[in-house]
Design an enzyme around this catalytic site. Structure first.
Site, PDB file in Angstrom:
ATOM      1  N   LYS A 173       0.830  -1.203   0.000  1.00 48.05           N
ATOM      2  CA  LYS A 173       0.000   0.000   0.000  1.00 48.05           C
ATOM      3  C   LYS A 173       0.869   1.260   0.000  1.00 48.05           C
ATOM      4  CE  LYS A 173      -3.665   2.609   0.253  1.00 48.05           C
ATOM      5  NZ  LYS A 173      -4.587   2.627   1.401  1.00 48.05           N
ATOM      6  N   LYS A 239       1.982  11.373   4.465  1.00 44.11           N
ATOM      7  CA  LYS A 239       2.240  10.424   5.552  1.00 44.11           C
ATOM      8  C   LYS A 239       2.736   9.095   4.997  1.00 44.11           C
ATOM      9  CE  LYS A 239      -1.013   7.949   6.959  1.00 44.11           C
ATOM     10  NZ  LYS A 239      -1.583   6.586   6.722  1.00 44.11           N
TER      11      LYS A 239
END
Length: 270
Positions: A173, A239
């Site tokens: 991911k 992030k």
């Protein structure tokens, strides 16, 4: 395939993506228990058979399969601190949040002491994909536990890819999201170059969408009136690029992703 009527499921994290995922599980016939900090998050399930637990611990005790889609590592750790002591041996915790792979490894070690399997299964596709049942699920975990969880995943997923042991789903991911950030950053440069050269925005975007330079990231960037309109998404991608850099350490690829994406992501968050 396991009978969905006997898998007692739970879900925590009923936001724009987690909420539709949980609804798909309920609509597929899974007995579903929910918990939320905000009571209004539960109102959307009034027309389903889902029940509401008074606490995370109560949800864990009532569930064989619990999905988490909370915002960050701290949230995942806090929820698991209440789940792990109350869930039965043979049950499983599924981390759908995008967090540091080491967080999943640490929690998996804690869960294993009680005979609980932990699977990391971050998703791609957002709220629309969850609503349509077309999410991509990137899975890391024990093969047998993943096989048991797969029927539940199928209620909201169009593609389920088992990538390896615990943490592998998170790694994939992070790579995927770093690519998304890079594609958007390059698209922003390309659109700015087109403007500098006097090419109208609309025909340029129409051209690229049907040409070799196309990408999903370009399509998203092309829809933005200004990068700051992507402020929330940019915060999340920043992030994830940071987490990938932490995982890669001194690897040159970490520096490349940071160099490609930082100017665009910083600008978007201004």
């Amino acid at each position: 395939m396991t009978d969905n009527k006997i898998i007692r499921t739970g879900f925590i994290g009923l936001g724009s993506q987690g909420g539709p995922m949980a609804r798909r599980m309920a609509e597929a016939g899974y007995p579903l228990t929910l918990w939320a900090r905000r009571p209004e998050a539960l109102e959307a399930f009034a027309d389903t058979a889902a029940t509401h637990a008074p606490s995370i611990a109560a949800l864990g005790a009532a569930s064989d399969h619990v999905g988490l889609c909370v915002v960050d590592d701290a949230g995942v750790q806090a929820v698991c601190a209440d789940l792990i002591p109350t869930m039965a041996a043979g049950s499983r915790i599924i981390i759908h949040s995008t967090v540091h792979p080491q967080t999943c490894l640490d929690l998996a070690a804690q869960a294993s002491t009680r005979g609980i399997a932990l699977i990391d299964a971050p998703v791609s596709g957002g709220g629309p994909g969850a609503t349509a049942g077309t999410l991509t699920v990137m899975v890391g975990g024990d093969a047998n536990a993943v096989a048991d969880a797969r029927p539940v995943f199928e209620s909201f997923a169009g593609s389920i890819v088992h990538l390896g042991g615990v943490g592998a789903g998170q790694l994939a991911k992070l790579i995927n999201n770093a690519l998304m950030a890079a594609h958007m950053a390059l698209a922003n440069h390309a659109l700015d170059a087109g403007s500098t050269l006097g090419i109208d925005h609309k025909p340029l975007t129409e051209l690229v969408r049907v040409s070799s330079g196309r990408s999903y990231g370009f399509e998203v960037a092309a829809r933005l009136p200004d990068p700051t309109a992507f402020a929330h998404g940019a915060k999340l991608l920043a992030k994830d690029v940071r987490l990938l850099g932490e995982v890669l350490g001194d690897d040159p690829d970490a520096r490349i992703f940071d160099q490609l994406t930082r100017p665009f992501l910083d600008r978007a968050q201004q």
